[in-house]
Scaffold this motif. Structure first.
Motif, PDB file in Angstrom:
ATOM      1  N   TYR A 195      56.259 105.540   4.884  1.00 53.26           N
ATOM      2  CA  TYR A 195      55.273 104.647   5.514  1.00 53.26           C
ATOM      3  C   TYR A 195      55.941 103.606   6.416  1.00 53.26           C
ATOM      4  N   GLU A 196      57.120 103.130   6.040  1.00 46.60           N
ATOM      5  CA  GLU A 196      57.847 102.198   6.914  1.00 46.60           C
ATOM      6  C   GLU A 196      58.183 102.856   8.246  1.00 46.60           C
ATOM      7  N   LEU A 197      58.759 104.048   8.181  1.00 44.29           N
ATOM      8  CA  LEU A 197      59.122 104.778   9.406  1.00 44.29           C
ATOM      9  C   LEU A 197      57.880 105.118  10.220  1.00 44.29           C
ATOM     10  N   PHE A 198      56.820 105.497   9.532  1.00 42.95           N
ATOM     11  CA  PHE A 198      55.549 105.859  10.166  1.00 42.95           C
ATOM     12  C   PHE A 198      54.958 104.647  10.888  1.00 42.95           C
ATOM     13  N   ALA A 199      54.909 103.507  10.194  1.00 40.10           N
ATOM     14  CA  ALA A 199      54.372 102.288  10.805  1.00 40.10           C
ATOM     15  C   ALA A 199      55.199 101.899  12.025  1.00 40.10           C
ATOM     16  N   ASP A 200      56.528 102.009  11.917  1.00 42.15           N
ATOM     17  CA  ASP A 200      57.387 101.706  13.071  1.00 42.15           C
ATOM     18  C   ASP A 200      57.031 102.595  14.260  1.00 42.15           C
ATOM     19  N   ALA A 201      56.866 103.897  14.007  1.00 41.50           N
ATOM     20  CA  ALA A 201      56.551 104.839  15.082  1.00 41.50           C
ATOM     21  C   ALA A 201      55.194 104.534  15.709  1.00 41.50           C
ATOM     22  N   LEU A 202      54.204 104.214  14.891  1.00 41.21           N
ATOM     23  CA  LEU A 202      52.870 103.917  15.415  1.00 41.21           C
ATOM     24  C   LEU A 202      52.859 102.597  16.176  1.00 41.21           C
ATOM     25  N   GLU A 203      53.577 101.596  15.673  1.00 37.89           N
ATOM     26  CA  GLU A 203      53.591 100.282  16.325  1.00 37.89           C
ATOM     27  C   GLU A 203      54.197 100.341  17.722  1.00 37.89           C
ATOM     28  N   ARG A 204      55.114 101.258  17.944  1.00 42.05           N
ATOM     29  CA  ARG A 204      55.705 101.391  19.288  1.00 42.05           C
ATOM     30  C   ARG A 204      54.668 101.837  20.319  1.00 42.05           C
ATOM     31  N   GLU A 205      53.566 102.432  19.868  1.00 42.74           N
ATOM     32  CA  GLU A 205      52.537 102.941  20.778  1.00 42.74           C
ATOM     33  C   GLU A 205      51.188 102.263  20.568  1.00 42.74           C
ATOM     34  N   SER A 206      51.179 101.101  19.970  1.00 38.33           N
ATOM     35  CA  SER A 206      49.939 100.501  19.472  1.00 38.33           C
ATOM     36  C   SER A 206      48.926 100.093  20.532  1.00 38.33           C
ATOM     37  N   HIS A 207      49.288 100.135  21.784  1.00 43.24           N
ATOM     38  CA  HIS A 207      48.363  99.680  22.827  1.00 43.24           C
ATOM     39  C   HIS A 207      47.313 100.718  23.214  1.00 43.24           C
ATOM     40  N   ASP A 208      47.425 101.958  22.752  1.00 44.35           N
ATOM     41  CA  ASP A 208      46.514 103.017  23.184  1.00 44.35           C
ATOM     42  C   ASP A 208      46.420 104.063  22.086  1.00 44.35           C
ATOM     43  N   PHE A 209      45.189 104.372  21.633  1.00 39.48           N
ATOM     44  CA  PHE A 209      45.085 105.289  20.504  1.00 39.48           C
ATOM     45  C   PHE A 209      45.576 106.689  20.832  1.00 39.48           C
ATOM     46  N   ARG A 224      52.009 100.953   4.160  1.00 40.45           N
ATOM     47  CA  ARG A 224      50.757 101.686   4.399  1.00 40.45           C
ATOM     48  C   ARG A 224      49.765 100.789   5.137  1.00 40.45           C
ATOM     49  N   ASP A 225      49.679  99.525   4.742  1.00 41.40           N
ATOM     50  CA  ASP A 225      48.765  98.594   5.404  1.00 41.40           C
ATOM     51  C   ASP A 225      49.165  98.358   6.860  1.00 41.40           C
ATOM     52  N   ARG A 226      50.468  98.289   7.124  1.00 42.28           N
ATOM     53  CA  ARG A 226      50.941  98.156   8.520  1.00 42.28           C
ATOM     54  C   ARG A 226      50.478  99.346   9.355  1.00 42.28           C
ATOM     55  N   ALA A 227      50.647 100.547   8.819  1.00 40.62           N
ATOM     56  CA  ALA A 227      50.248 101.753   9.560  1.00 40.62           C
ATOM     57  C   ALA A 227      48.738 101.777   9.786  1.00 40.62           C
ATOM     58  N   ARG A 228      47.982 101.431   8.775  1.00 43.29           N
ATOM     59  CA  ARG A 228      46.518 101.420   8.924  1.00 43.29           C
ATOM     60  C   ARG A 228      46.076 100.397   9.966  1.00 43.29           C
ATOM     61  N   ALA A 229      46.732  99.259  10.000  1.00 48.06           N
ATOM     62  CA  ALA A 229      46.381  98.233  10.987  1.00 48.06           C
ATOM     63  C   ALA A 229      46.573  98.762  12.410  1.00 48.06           C
ATOM     64  N   VAL A 230      47.622  99.531  12.636  1.00 50.22           N
ATOM     65  CA  VAL A 230      47.839 100.106  13.969  1.00 50.22           C
ATOM     66  C   VAL A 230      46.740 101.115  14.291  1.00 50.22           C
ATOM     67  N   LEU A 231      46.352 101.914  13.322  1.00 48.91           N
ATOM     68  CA  LEU A 231      45.288 102.891  13.563  1.00 48.91           C
ATOM     69  C   LEU A 231      43.970 102.197  13.910  1.00 48.91           C
ATOM     70  N   VAL A 232      43.650 101.140  13.183  1.00 51.78           N
ATOM     71  CA  VAL A 232      42.411 100.398  13.459  1.00 51.78           C
ATOM     72  C   VAL A 232      42.486  99.752  14.845  1.00 51.78           C
TER      73      VAL A 232
END
Length: 195
Positions: free
Chosen positions: A69-83, A121-129
């Motif tokens: 989840y840490e690695l996943f959240a990092d990967a998602l946060e790098r692209e967080s400006h566009d779903f 997990r919460d970090r990753a979910r926040a990026v998805l939202v």
């Protein structure tokens, strides 16, 4: 079956060596078909080492989920400006790190209330939202929109990695998922997926 270590002595982080052995076992055998004794053998350490570091198999899988989840959240946060970009990062993570992905989305395998798991997990979910807001007219997206976007990314990743799609054999997953997101959600990436 390969071994992570070449001797019983490790100069580095034994916990890391054991996690790497677990990731290897998960890829080869799935998340449940191996034992702590097998991890010790793969890592070329004493049979007591995995239990000393993780307690039990659930402890190993909890550590895998937390790190995943840490690695996943990092990967998602790098692209967080566009779903659409978040979705591509989601699929890329699933395909490049299948052991983590398999465990993370099997909460029956690990301690879901572990603080490290919950925080990542919460970090990753926040990026998805937040990403879902990019196609929800800038307003707070309702749960249905978030679930639809998440389901598309997760479902595609699972279908592709399992070989269920004909394109899985010789296709380009990033191009295919990019086309899917553009057709479902519209968007600005008409020239193909971002690099």
């Amino acid at each position: 079956m390969g071994k992570i270590g070449s001797s019983g002595y490790h100069h580095g982080n034994l916990r890391r060596v054991l996690l790497d052995a677990a990731l290897e076992a998960i890829v080869e055998q799935g998340p449940t078909a191996w034992s702590l004794r097998e991890l010790a053998r793969r890592a070329n350490v004493s049979h007591a080492a995995p239990a000393h570091h993780f307690g039990d198999k659930t402890g190993v899988l909890t550590a895998v989920a937390a790190e995943g989840y840490e690695l996943f959240a990092d990967a998602l946060e790098r692209e967080s400006h566009d779903f659409q970009r978040v979705g591509l990062a989601y699929v890329r993570f699933a395909l490049e790190r299948p052991a983590y992905f398999t465990v993370m989305f099997r909460p029956d395998l690990y301690r879901v209330d572990d603080p490290d798991v919950a925080a990542a997990r919460d970090r990753a979910r926040a990026v998805l939202v937040a990403g879902a807001r990019t196609f929800a007219a800038g307003t707070a997206p309702d749960r249905a929109v978030v679930l639809a976007a998440w389901s598309c990314a997760h479902g595609f990743a699972h279908l592709w990695s399992s070989g269920a799609l004909p394109e899985s054999v010789a296709g380009d997953p990033e191009r295919t998922v990019g086309e899917m997101f553009r057709s479902l959600f519209g968007g600005s990436h008409a020239d193909g997926p971002p690099a």
